[in-house]
Design an enzyme around this catalytic site. Structure first.
Site, PDB file in Angstrom:
ATOM      1  N   SER A  48       1.516  -1.349  -4.419  1.00  0.00           N
ATOM      2  CA  SER A  48       1.077  -2.736  -4.476  1.00  0.00           C
ATOM      3  C   SER A  48      -0.422  -2.847  -4.624  1.00  0.00           C
ATOM      4  O   SER A  48      -1.187  -2.144  -3.976  1.00  0.00           O
ATOM      5  CB  SER A  48       1.538  -3.450  -3.192  1.00  0.00           C
ATOM      6  OG  SER A  48       0.720  -4.565  -2.958  1.00  0.00           O
ATOM      7  N   LYS A  49      -0.796  -3.755  -5.489  1.00  0.00           N
ATOM      8  CA  LYS A  49      -2.205  -4.020  -5.738  1.00  0.00           C
ATOM      9  C   LYS A  49      -2.890  -4.463  -4.431  1.00  0.00           C
ATOM     10  O   LYS A  49      -4.055  -4.191  -4.191  1.00  0.00           O
ATOM     11  CB  LYS A  49      -2.270  -5.118  -6.801  1.00  0.00           C
ATOM     12  CG  LYS A  49      -3.648  -5.470  -7.252  1.00  0.00           C
ATOM     13  CD  LYS A  49      -4.180  -4.481  -8.276  1.00  0.00           C
ATOM     14  CE  LYS A  49      -5.606  -4.813  -8.620  1.00  0.00           C
ATOM     15  NZ  LYS A  49      -6.394  -3.689  -8.992  1.00  0.00           N
TER      16      LYS A  49
END
Ligand code: GLU
Length: 489
Positions: free
Chosen positions: A253-254
């Site tokens: 996840s960013k």
């Protein structure tokens, strides 16, 4: 057999993350493998989540990745527009068709009313589901209220009994009891469709034959299937893809700083290596093989090779993979790519980049590691005199001091500072003075690099540095060793 048409349908909410890239890649590979068409559709109906510039970034990332689409917002096609907000007029008539048949209904409940009912449900310890309150408004009255301009949404009328199901190409039969499903909003008060509705209408209108998307949609797809049934449309074949994990416990996840595709590119990963690596996250080729170009992936891709379990994105493996790609890179391409990275450390030093590139290609895993690896050429690092002592090379401080002193004098008299001449000079010097090659070369290399390990040896580095800098560094080495000698005496 209808034409194979796949689509990638990102929401413009930021960078293209690697899970998204993988979805796009599989949809692309499947279309190409089957002589079909690959479509890009921008799903921007949730305008609150839209990030400015994200649409352009998607186009850019798709191009960088080499995933050319046959139809899309910036390339056109027969089924456009390919941006959902530009299709906004088109959804309501379809929703009204469902209202007509009873598969959907307008809902006039206000936000406050819904909130009140939600709170009451929570207080009773129940999960809130819309209670079909507005389903019971007589049709004529509902119609009048809609026409009078009263705000409304349109909800899906999910049956209260039975099951909703569909067949997934990867997960098989998936079903959910209808009584667990909510009457989702299909058209919002602002007239825009929700994802729940737009994905169905657009996949149908764009004649999408195969939908590839993340497993987060696996549990909602039965509900979408109810919509297909209500319209009397044939649903596409679904292939839901398991998530890409950072490790055993969390998704890539960013939000946690995991890199996006663009991040990897700017860090100096090779796009072909990224694509190849991403393809193998959750897909296993029939033959035992790891390296594929994009077109080889097209030939090899098969849905039967997809895995149902989440895959783990291993950064170390990608680094290794990338290094393999760099080593096989054509030299001129390498030189061109590495030049700006050399510049970061060496700009203004007039270094022979071509020679340096020859020495560095086999030592480059990722381009952003290059400046640190060559910085010693711009600036002699601090090093410890201990470095001169090397058992295998049979050198210590005393031998090294002798070698450096001899080398300093000989090199000062050398006019040709080419590698051949340097080699001849230093080797000759060793022989004349009864020293082993290593006893000459090791100290010289240490003195002019300050490092234990370098791209190239003493002669290559001396050539790159040039005469003045080489002599200056030898002087530093001599001074350092003399100081140690004085201390020891
Ligand atoms: N817009 C959705 C997303 O970005 C796409 C889901 C789909 O492919 O249907 O997650």
């Amino acid at each position: 057999m209808p034409e194979i048409r796949t689509r990638f349908a990102p929401s413009p909410t930021g960078y293209l993350h690697l899970g998204g890239l993988r979805t796009a890649l599989y949809a692309y590979l499947f279309a190409r493998k089957n002589g079909g068409r690959f479509i890009l559709r921008i799903e921007d109906t949730d305008q609150e989540r839209e990030v400015p510039g994200a649409v352009e970034l998607i186009y850019h990332s798709m191009r960088e990745a080499g995933l050319t689409y046959d139809e899309g917002p910036d390339v056109g096609g027969d089924y456009g527009p390919y941006i959902q907000t530009q299709r906004r007029e088109l959804y309501l008539p379809y929703a009204l068709q469902l209202v007509e048949s009873g598969a959907a209904y307008p809902c006039f409940c206000t936000k406050e009313e819904l909130l009140e009912r939600r709170d009451a449900a929570t207080a009773r310890g129940e999960q809130f589901k819309y209670d079909k309150h507005c389903l019971h408004i007589p049709k004529a009255e509902a119609k009048r209220r809609m026409e009078s301009g009263e705000p409304y949404v349109i909800r899906q009328n999910v049956p209260q009994t039975g099951v909703a199901s569909f067949e997934d190409a990867l997960f098989g039969h998936v079903e959910v009891p209808c009584d667990t499903l909510d009457d989702n909003v299909l058209i919002k008060a602002d007239g825009l469709p929700t994802y729940n509705f737009a994905n169905v209408v657009d996949d149908h209108l764009m004649k999408i034959s195969h939908v590839m998307r993340g497993t987060e949609y696996l549990s909602s797809t039965p509900k979408y299937n109810l919509l297909y049934e209500a319209f009397g449309w044939q649903a596409p074949v679904y292939v839901h893809l398991p998530v890409v994990m950072k490790d055993a416990t969390r998704k890539l996840s960013k939000r946690y700083g995991d890199p996006s595709f663009e991040d990897l590119l700017s860090q100096g990963f090779v796009r072909e290596a990224i694509i190849n690596f991403i393809a193998l996250l959750g897909w296993c080729p029939k033959e035992e093989r790891e390296f594929f170009t994009l077109s080889e992936l097209v030939d090899a891709f098969d849905v039967s090779g997809l895995s149902k379990s989440p895959s783990i994105f291993n950064m170390e493996k990608l680094v290794w993979f990338n290094g393999e790609y760099i080593q096989k890179m054509d030299f001129e391409t390498y030189l061109q790519t590495v030049t700006p990275w050399f510049d970061q450390a060496l700009a203004g030093h007039g270094m022979d980049y071509r020679r340096l590139a020859e020495l560095m290609q086999g030592r480059t895993e990722v381009f952003n590691r290059v400046p640190d690896k060559v910085r010693f050429l711009a600036e002699l690092p601090e090093y410890d005199a201990e470095l001169y002592t090397h058992k295998k090379m049979k050198t210590d401080g005393i031998v090294s001091l002798t070698s450096l002193t001899l080398a300093r004098t000989a090199l000062a008299g050398l006019n040709d500072f080419g590698e051949e001449a340097l080699k001849e000079c230093l080797m000759g010097l060793a022989v004349q003075n009864g020293l082993k090659t290593g006893q000459m070369m090791w100290p010289v290399r240490v003195a002019i690099s300050g490092l234990e390990s370098t791209p190239g040896g003493a002669t290559e580095i001396a050539y790159l540095l040039g005469k003045t800098e080489t002599l200056r560094r030898l002087d530093i080495g001599i001074a350092k060793l003399s100081a140690v000698k004085v201390k020891d005496e």
